[in-house]
Write an enzyme that holds these catalytic residues in place. Structure first.
Site, PDB file in Angstrom:
ATOM      1  N   THR A 180       1.412   2.391  14.286  1.00  0.00           N
ATOM      2  CA  THR A 180       1.328   1.732  13.177  1.00  0.00           C
ATOM      3  C   THR A 180       2.722   0.803  12.820  1.00  0.00           C
ATOM      4  O   THR A 180       3.622   1.360  13.011  1.00  0.00           O
ATOM      5  CB  THR A 180       1.053   3.013  11.985  1.00  0.00           C
ATOM      6  OG1 THR A 180       0.262   3.903  12.537  1.00  0.00           O
ATOM      7  CG2 THR A 180       0.847   2.214  10.817  1.00  0.00           C
ATOM      8  N   ASN A 186       0.737  -1.338  -0.046  1.00  0.00           N
ATOM      9  CA  ASN A 186       0.054   0.092  -0.101  1.00  0.00           C
ATOM     10  C   ASN A 186       0.940   1.157   0.186  1.00  0.00           C
ATOM     11  O   ASN A 186       2.022   1.325   0.463  1.00  0.00           O
ATOM     12  CB  ASN A 186      -0.874  -0.069   1.179  1.00  0.00           C
ATOM     13  CG  ASN A 186      -1.930  -1.000   1.286  1.00  0.00           C
ATOM     14  OD1 ASN A 186      -2.569  -1.377   0.042  1.00  0.00           O
ATOM     15  ND2 ASN A 186      -2.339  -1.317   2.484  1.00  0.00           N
ATOM     16  N   GLY A 222       1.208  -1.139   4.071  1.00  0.00           N
ATOM     17  CA  GLY A 222       0.446  -2.423   3.813  1.00  0.00           C
ATOM     18  C   GLY A 222       1.123  -3.510   4.537  1.00  0.00           C
ATOM     19  O   GLY A 222       2.441  -3.687   4.951  1.00  0.00           O
ATOM     20  N   GLY A 237       1.688  -6.746   4.521  1.00  0.00           N
ATOM     21  CA  GLY A 237       2.435  -7.349   3.939  1.00  0.00           C
ATOM     22  C   GLY A 237       3.595  -6.771   3.618  1.00  0.00           C
ATOM     23  O   GLY A 237       4.883  -7.327   3.840  1.00  0.00           O
ATOM     24  N   ASP A 271       3.265  -5.547  12.587  1.00  0.00           N
ATOM     25  CA  ASP A 271       3.792  -6.102  11.531  1.00  0.00           C
ATOM     26  C   ASP A 271       5.419  -6.366  11.752  1.00  0.00           C
ATOM     27  O   ASP A 271       5.980  -7.439  11.138  1.00  0.00           O
ATOM     28  CB  ASP A 271       3.664  -5.297  10.100  1.00  0.00           C
ATOM     29  CG  ASP A 271       2.128  -4.991  10.138  1.00  0.00           C
ATOM     30  OD1 ASP A 271       1.288  -5.811  10.512  1.00  0.00           O
ATOM     31  OD2 ASP A 271       1.877  -3.897   9.489  1.00  0.00           O
ATOM     32  N   THR A 301      -0.503 -10.819  20.958  1.00  0.00           N
ATOM     33  CA  THR A 301      -0.028  -9.485  21.382  1.00  0.00           C
ATOM     34  C   THR A 301      -0.763  -8.690  22.289  1.00  0.00           C
ATOM     35  O   THR A 301      -2.076  -8.659  21.956  1.00  0.00           O
ATOM     36  CB  THR A 301       0.713  -8.741  20.145  1.00  0.00           C
ATOM     37  OG1 THR A 301      -0.336  -8.423  19.381  1.00  0.00           O
ATOM     38  CG2 THR A 301       1.587  -9.647  19.138  1.00  0.00           C
TER      39      THR A 301
END
Length: 290
Positions: free
Chosen positions: A235, A10, A38, A40, A239, A205
């Protein structure tokens, strides 16, 4: 070995706001930023920065060339990223003064990945490699089933959470990584813990409190604390955590060792504004003084 990451790519648009908007509320943002994101892409960058060889399976549109270039700069193998005519996915990210965020996604090319594309890439994979994926693309079940048949480790990060999407792939997964809100959503929807009665391992988490590892086969529960930091932007922290877990396992570390490093990486990440562009590398994490 190689980590194959079926994941979204993204453009992230960051808006600094005094507080997260309520329904019907109009807010004036105090700043605007743009970067690579994104779930990923974030995980691929995190795993690459943690020392793994990562091959990203994804797609971008005519406006996405700079994102592929950025992934390459961060050490990600981009040969399996398709170039399509559909607009690339993007995210509108509101971040408040405490670092909390609210995100709206437009999927774009992230939902245009074909089984043929996935199959061609995984045909080059070897037993002992890793597949990881999230819920911002299509093709998760096909990828998980194919990877499992090849003897690969399968890591599922079911965000954004959808009960049906998780239930569809859970029998192929070795490890599920999700946050406490997603875990609660699953319990509310199904009435049972994730992977109950299977050999699945589940990491939940807990933000600043670290994480919990549940081994469904043994029933053992382990808690891992997190370094105490002052967050400026949460943010991409989850990930980063997931990417570091995958990289640690790929390098032959135990799951416990991988988690211990990943919580440090996530803690460092929340002290930085941005997503993929500011994910810490392995030396940053090892040298951090918390």
């Amino acid at each position: 070995m190689t980590i194959y990451n079926l994941g979204s790519i993204n453009a992230d648009y960051f808006y600094a706001v005094p507080h997260l908007p309520a329904a019907g509320e109009t807010l004036a943002a105090t700043s605007l930023g743009k970067g690579l994101g994104g779930k990923g892409a974030n995980m691929s960058v995190a795993a690459a920065r943690a020392g793994a060889h990562v091959r990203h399976i994804g797609a971008v549109g005519p406006d996405g060339g700079w994102m592929v270039d950025r992934l390459m700069e961060y050490g990600v193998d981009t040969r399996a990223i398709a170039r399509l005519d559909t607009p690339t996915g993007h995210a509108i990210i509101n971040v408040d003064a405490a670092g909390e965020n609210a995100i709206v996604l437009y999927p774009g090319t992230n939902r245009c990945i074909t089984d043929q594309q996935i199959g061609l890439v995984l045909s080059e994979a070897a037993a002992g490699g890793t597949l990881m994926f999230q819920n911002e693309t299509n093709g998760q079940r096909y990828a998980a089933e194919t990877a499992k048949s090849l003897g690969m480790r399968v890591i599922c990060c079911p965000a954004p959470y959808e009960t049906s999407a998780l239930e569809e792939v859970i029998s192929f997964a070795d490890l599920v990584i999700l946050n406490e809100v997603e875990a609660r959503q699953h319990r509310d929807a199904t009435g049972r813990p994730i992977g109950e009665g299977t050999n699945l391992k589940v990491i939940t988490t807990l933000g600043a409190k670290g994480c919990v590892l549940m081994d469904n086969m043994t029933g053992q529960v382990q808690e891992f604390g997190a370094p105490q930091v002052t967050p400026v932007d949460t943010t991409g922290a989850g990930d980063t955590f997931a990417g570091y877990i995958a990289a640690g396992l790929d390098r032959g570390h135990s799951l416990e060792q991988s988690i211990s490093l990943a919580v440090r990486a996530a803690a460092l990440m929340v002290t930085r504004h941005g997503t993929a562009d500011v994910i810490p590398d392995l030396k940053d994490v090892q040298d951090a003084r918390f």
